[in-house]
Design a protein around this motif. Structure first.
Motif, mmCIF file in Angstrom:
data_model
loop_
_atom_site.group_PDB
_atom_site.id
_atom_site.type_symbol
_atom_site.label_atom_id
_atom_site.label_comp_id
_atom_site.label_asym_id
_atom_site.label_seq_id
_atom_site.Cartn_x
_atom_site.Cartn_y
_atom_site.Cartn_z
ATOM 1 N N UNK A 179 0.904 -1.174 -0.032
ATOM 2 C CA UNK A 179 -0.035 -0.158 -0.097
ATOM 3 C C UNK A 179 0.859 1.181 0.015
ATOM 4 N N UNK A 180 2.153 1.088 -0.515
ATOM 5 C CA UNK A 180 3.152 2.206 -0.270
ATOM 6 C C UNK A 180 2.912 3.061 -1.775
ATOM 7 N N UNK A 181 3.262 4.386 -1.850
ATOM 8 C CA UNK A 181 3.647 4.804 -3.107
ATOM 9 C C UNK A 181 2.276 5.548 -3.576
ATOM 10 N N UNK A 182 2.266 6.027 -4.733
ATOM 11 C CA UNK A 182 1.004 6.617 -5.131
ATOM 12 C C UNK A 182 -0.223 5.639 -5.636
ATOM 13 N N UNK A 218 -0.526 2.665 -3.967
ATOM 14 C CA UNK A 218 -0.690 2.213 -2.780
ATOM 15 C C UNK A 218 -1.770 3.313 -2.498
ATOM 16 N N UNK A 219 -1.951 4.360 -2.465
ATOM 17 C CA UNK A 219 -2.800 5.441 -1.708
ATOM 18 C C UNK A 219 -4.091 5.004 -2.424
ATOM 19 N N UNK A 220 -4.351 4.466 -3.798
ATOM 20 C CA UNK A 220 -5.411 4.256 -4.407
ATOM 21 C C UNK A 220 -6.119 2.820 -3.973
ATOM 22 N N UNK A 221 -5.009 1.913 -3.845
ATOM 23 C CA UNK A 221 -5.584 0.658 -3.112
ATOM 24 C C UNK A 221 -6.081 1.041 -1.694
ATOM 25 N N UNK A 222 -5.511 1.725 -0.784
ATOM 26 C CA UNK A 222 -5.999 2.119 0.465
ATOM 27 C C UNK A 222 -7.161 2.597 0.487
ATOM 28 N N UNK A 223 -7.645 3.558 -0.485
ATOM 29 C CA UNK A 223 -8.788 3.962 -0.741
ATOM 30 C C UNK A 223 -9.792 2.971 -0.975
ATOM 31 N N UNK A 224 -9.451 1.868 -1.835
ATOM 32 C CA UNK A 224 -10.334 0.878 -2.373
ATOM 33 C C UNK A 224 -10.725 -0.014 -1.027
ATOM 34 N N UNK A 225 -9.690 -0.385 -0.353
ATOM 35 C CA UNK A 225 -9.683 -1.193 0.749
ATOM 36 C C UNK A 225 -10.678 -0.705 1.836
ATOM 37 N N UNK A 226 -10.540 0.722 2.093
ATOM 38 C CA UNK A 226 -11.485 1.229 2.890
ATOM 39 C C UNK A 226 -12.915 1.317 2.630
ATOM 40 N N UNK A 227 -13.168 1.333 1.247
ATOM 41 C CA UNK A 227 -14.469 1.506 0.678
ATOM 42 C C UNK A 227 -15.074 0.042 0.655
ATOM 43 N N UNK A 228 -14.246 -0.979 0.769
ATOM 44 C CA UNK A 228 -14.661 -2.356 0.710
ATOM 45 C C UNK A 228 -15.256 -2.314 2.155
ATOM 46 N N UNK A 229 -14.225 -2.126 3.335
ATOM 47 C CA UNK A 229 -14.395 -2.439 4.709
ATOM 48 C C UNK A 229 -15.679 -1.444 5.084
#
Length: 359
Positions: free
Chosen positions: A48-51, A53-64
């Protein structure tokens, strides 16, 4: 929000089927893995690092937000428009699909897929589909069961023909879907046929003769009953397991002219003339209307594929700077596939003209 309870290559062409059996080709079976199932080696972590990774963090948060019990384990696939995360929901294997490109067209397609899975909760289709766990049409997030199995072929246009047993299983699964009659109002018609034909003609992808011939076939099909189709009947959307086949990726499902799924399958089985003959025979077995519907669908599917790969080849040719490893080979594969698609379209065009001549 909704929560449910319970690259391509074309090796030397084989002999063409006859024109009366309208035609189209399949890549190495190196990646026997699936989008929604199969024995994936789980890494236990996601970068989840780097640019990105930020998009993936947003996606994981939306899923949870919609499925708090979802625990991501691995990034299965990340394209320009979607990300697929595999993990668990409680103790059950699950897949989370997140839309990254929220442009109106892609958001609408994603919501259509969510609507399909909701319908499957109420109306059970005749083949296995992943169970819906949770979904949110607003944020375009979908969590489904991770069904077991391996894909028949991982690429859109496989280079090597899959085994006859696998192809038969795929054809059988799509045939069962085509025979299904979900309740009225459950699904819409994804294609406006006259508008699609007119647009391809305006783009120069169809000739004046093509336009006239397809319009004639459409007039003869004006009162033909629609057929429920998966809408993206690729071999990569069929998962095989000892319990039988499962179908995934339902964003194009709905009512079509007869033979749409057969046309898609024909278009990707260019290395399997026997399967193409079977598809052509199956399309014609139900009479002239079924044959004409298949031919209209085949011309539209092939034209779409040509447009897609012409764009891909142009993008490759415009690329500047050092060529990445494998980029030259990929560009050549695209060009070879494009040449094959044009050959196939010519074959389908002749079959359309023959069908018009029988009216």
């Amino acid at each position: 929000m909704y929560s449910a309870s319970s690259s391509v290559s074309a090796p030397p062409r084989l002999a063409h089927p006859s024109v009366g059996e309208p035609v189209l080709r399949p890549r190495p079976a190196a990646l026997r893995r699936t989008v929604a199932g199969g024995p994936h080696p789980l890494s236990g972590r996601i970068d989840l690092t780097g640019p990105q990774g930020a998009q993936l963090r947003t996606a994981v948060a939306a899923v949870q937000r919609i499925c708090p019990e979802f625990a991501p384990v691995q990034l299965l696939r990340r394209g320009g428009r979607t990300a697929l995360l595999i993990g668990t929901s409680g103790r059950a294997p699950a897949v989370a699909k997140c839309l990254l490109d929220h442009s109106p067209a892609w958001a609408e397609r994603f919501r259509h897929e969510i609507a399909a899975y909701r319908t499957f909760v109420r109306q059970r289709p005749p083949v296995r589909v992943p169970r819906l766990i949770a979904a949110d049409p607003e944020s375009c997030v979908l969590v489904i069961e991770r069904v077991p199995g391996r894909v028949v072929a991982p690429q859109r246009h496989p280079v090597q023909a899959p085994s006859r047993t696998d192809v038969r299983a795929a054809l059988s699964a799509y045939a069962r879907i085509n025979a299904w009659r979900p309740a009225n109002g459950s699904f819409d018609a994804p294609i406006d046929y006259p508008a699609r034909i007119g647009r391809y003609h305006e783009l120069g992808l169809l000739t004046d003769r093509d336009l006239g011939d397809l319009q004639k076939l459409l007039r003869g099909l004006a009162h033909t009953q629609g057929q429920f189709c998966h809408g993206d009947a690729l071999l990569s959307n069929v998962l095989l397991s000892p319990a039988g086949p499962s179908l995934v990726d339902w964003e194009h499902s709905g009512w079509y002219l007869p033979g749409y799924d057969l046309a898609v399958l024909w278009s990707v089985l260019g290395d399997d003339p026997a399967a193409r003959r079977q598809i052509s025979q199956q399309a014609q077995a139900q009479g002239a209307e079924a044959r004409d519907g298949f031919l209209v669908n085949l011309m539209l599917v092939l034209t779409r594929e040509i447009r897609t790969y012409e764009t891909a080849v142009q993008r490759t040719m415009r690329a500047t700077g050092p060529v990445a490893p494998g980029a030259a080979e990929a560009g050549e594969e695209q060009r070879l596939l494009l040449r094959r698609l044009h050959d196939d379209c010519g074959m389908a065009r002749r079959a359309v003209r023959a069908a018009v001549g029988t009216q």
